[in-house]
Write a protein that holds these residues in place. Structure first.
Motif, mmCIF file in Angstrom:
data_model
loop_
_atom_site.group_PDB
_atom_site.id
_atom_site.type_symbol
_atom_site.label_atom_id
_atom_site.label_comp_id
_atom_site.label_asym_id
_atom_site.label_seq_id
_atom_site.Cartn_x
_atom_site.Cartn_y
_atom_site.Cartn_z
ATOM 1 N N ALA A 21 17.509 29.317 95.927
ATOM 2 C CA ALA A 21 16.352 30.017 96.487
ATOM 3 C C ALA A 21 16.432 30.052 98.018
ATOM 4 O O ALA A 21 16.137 31.079 98.648
ATOM 5 N N THR A 23 18.432 25.074 91.649
ATOM 6 C CA THR A 23 17.501 26.179 91.842
ATOM 7 C C THR A 23 16.983 26.247 93.275
ATOM 8 O O THR A 23 16.958 27.318 93.898
ATOM 9 N N GLU A 39 10.695 31.755 89.007
ATOM 10 C CA GLU A 39 10.449 32.480 90.249
ATOM 11 C C GLU A 39 8.959 32.707 90.497
ATOM 12 O O GLU A 39 8.509 32.735 91.647
ATOM 13 N N LEU A 45 17.796 36.057 94.069
ATOM 14 C CA LEU A 45 17.732 34.784 93.356
ATOM 15 C C LEU A 45 17.975 34.985 91.859
ATOM 16 O O LEU A 45 18.651 34.170 91.225
ATOM 17 N N THR A 55 14.047 38.460 98.031
ATOM 18 C CA THR A 55 14.567 37.136 97.678
ATOM 19 C C THR A 55 14.555 36.944 96.173
ATOM 20 O O THR A 55 15.485 36.382 95.593
ATOM 21 N N SER A 56 13.504 37.435 95.522
ATOM 22 C CA SER A 56 13.411 37.343 94.062
ATOM 23 C C SER A 56 14.573 38.066 93.390
ATOM 24 O O SER A 56 15.149 37.567 92.411
#
Length: 425
Positions: free
Chosen positions: A77, A73, A116, A98, A94-95
């Protein structure tokens, strides 16, 4: 079955846990038909759990937890941040990316949203994003995770409807990529209107991206390996789940070297909790669904829908609307298990590709996790970042509209989404 459905709705309104609402309301059918042997009530849940194809669900959940505990993870990220940090609303972008990358790891929208929110929530708040924007961004982008293999919803739908899970995986990969682009566009638009700044002032260099890519390549090739394994006949969906567990174990222990005895047992504990919740619903859904073919519910629904329109696209739009409303009150796995046997005869009658329908179903029912009154992703994210339900709901509209527009595209333009499954299978 009318009494069964009414009782089910009443139980949900009173806040009864989903599994018990399904099982108890389904048992009412047997009270209406005392000639049916009572032993069937015991046999049905047991038989449902003996379905070999469903073995893939706990195996993929375990594999996802192993990859998370093994350091995957954090690497994903970092890679997502390098790709999107220079964009408007950099942390929110980014979220989105990801969630797409995590699709090949967790397969669970709720687990992705929780992860997240903890990983990016504080950075988003420090950057000046509103809590409502943060919560909706994380919750809705979690939908991407559920469509990319090995999404649990795809496995449950394929098992329930007897549709190729391999084809669903191939289609889900394309749908996930499409949803990523749509959500990135929505994030950019909202961030531009609110003047949310990038997370970093300059683009990441090619060298930085390549170095980060090397670190997380083992996770990125994971869904591709699943598809290739199924397509070449090396594995059944259940067997590829076992392979995924071994793969995750080897990557975490010997490549990233972050999976030790402690983290292994943490992954095992999380898996037991996750599997217990999902399989309990799956087992009791057999009781609920027993009377559906006996009472000829699919035929009644088909006649009603065909009476409205005989255009396959209109039928699909109506089903999107129905699934959206139902998803607001029911957990995704339960919705698939209960409604798939009802709608599949209509889908086949209208000549609609079952894989196309499955991709729509799995995406729409997962969206129910993001909407009031019982959205699990919504409540999970809100509790972690401290967002009120009122604030979340006020800022939900553009995300919900974006999602529904993307579903209209999926309904009317199935070709691009079915391209990969047609190519491979």
């Amino acid at each position: 079955m009318t009494l069964v459905f009414i009782a089910f709705v009443i139980f949900l309104l009173f806040g009864m846990p989903m599994a018990f609402a399904i099982g108890i309301s389904g048992a009412l059918f047997f009270l209406q038909h005392p000639n049916l042997p009572a032993t069937i009530l015991v046999q049905l849940p047991v038989t449902q759990t003996q379905n070999f194809a469903l073995l893939a669900v706990p195996l993929f959940i375990f594999a996802g937890n192993l990859l998370n505990s093994g350091g995957t993870t954090q690497r994903l990220a970092k890679f997502a941040g390098l790709l999107t940090g220079h964009m408007r609303g950099g942390f929110a972008q980014t979220s989105v990316v990801l969630s797409t990358l995590m699709g090949g790891v967790s397969g669970s929208a709720i687990a992705d949203a929780a992860m997240e929110a903890r990983l990016l929530g504080d950075d988003m708040k420090k950057a000046g994003y509103s809590k409502g924007f943060i919560a909706n961004n994380i919750a809705f982008t979690g939908l991407i995770t559920a469509t990319i293999p090995p999404g649990n919803a795809l496995i449950i739908f394929g098992t329930t409807s007897n549709v190729s899970i391999g084809k669903l995986f191939a289609g889900g990969l394309i749908v996930g990529g499409f949803m990523m682009m749509v959500m990135m566009l929505a994030t950019w638009g909202i961030s531009r209107m609110r003047n949310y700044q990038p997370a970093r002032s300059t683009r990441a260099s090619a060298k930085e991206i390549v170095v980060s890519l090397k670190e997380c390549i083992w996770a990125l090739i994971f869904p591709i390996m699943l598809l290739v394994g199924i397509r070449m006949g090396l594995f059944t969906p259940s067997e590829v789940g076992a392979f995924a567990c071994i793969y995750a174990l080897l990557v975490g222990a010997f490549i990233y070297k972050e999976l030790n005895v402690k983290t292994f047992f943490e992954a095992l504990e999380n898996t037991v909790k996750d599997v217990g919740a999902v399989m309990f619903i799956i087992a009791l859904s057999a009781i609920f669904g027993y009377g559906v073919p006996i009472e000829k519910v699919p035929q009644v629904v088909s006649q009603f829908m065909v009476g409205i329109s005989t255009n396959p696209n209109i039928i699909l739009l109506l089903l999107v609307l129905i699934l959206t409303l139902v998803g607001m009150f029911m957990e995704g796995a339960a919705t698939i298990l209960i409604l798939t046997p009802v709608f599949m005869p209509l889908i086949l009658q209208m000549g609609i590709d079952p894989v196309h329908f499955g991709l729509i179903v799995c995406t729409v029912v997962t969206m129910g996790n993001c909407t009031p009154p019982v959205g699990l992703s919504m409540f999970t994210v809100n509790s972690i970042i401290g967002c009120s339900l009122n604030e979340y709901t006020k800022e939900m509209i553009p995300w919900l509209v974006t999602f529904l527009l993307s579903m209209i595209v999926l309904v009317f333009l199935p070709g691009p989404f079915l391209f990969l499954q047609n190519l491979l299978f």
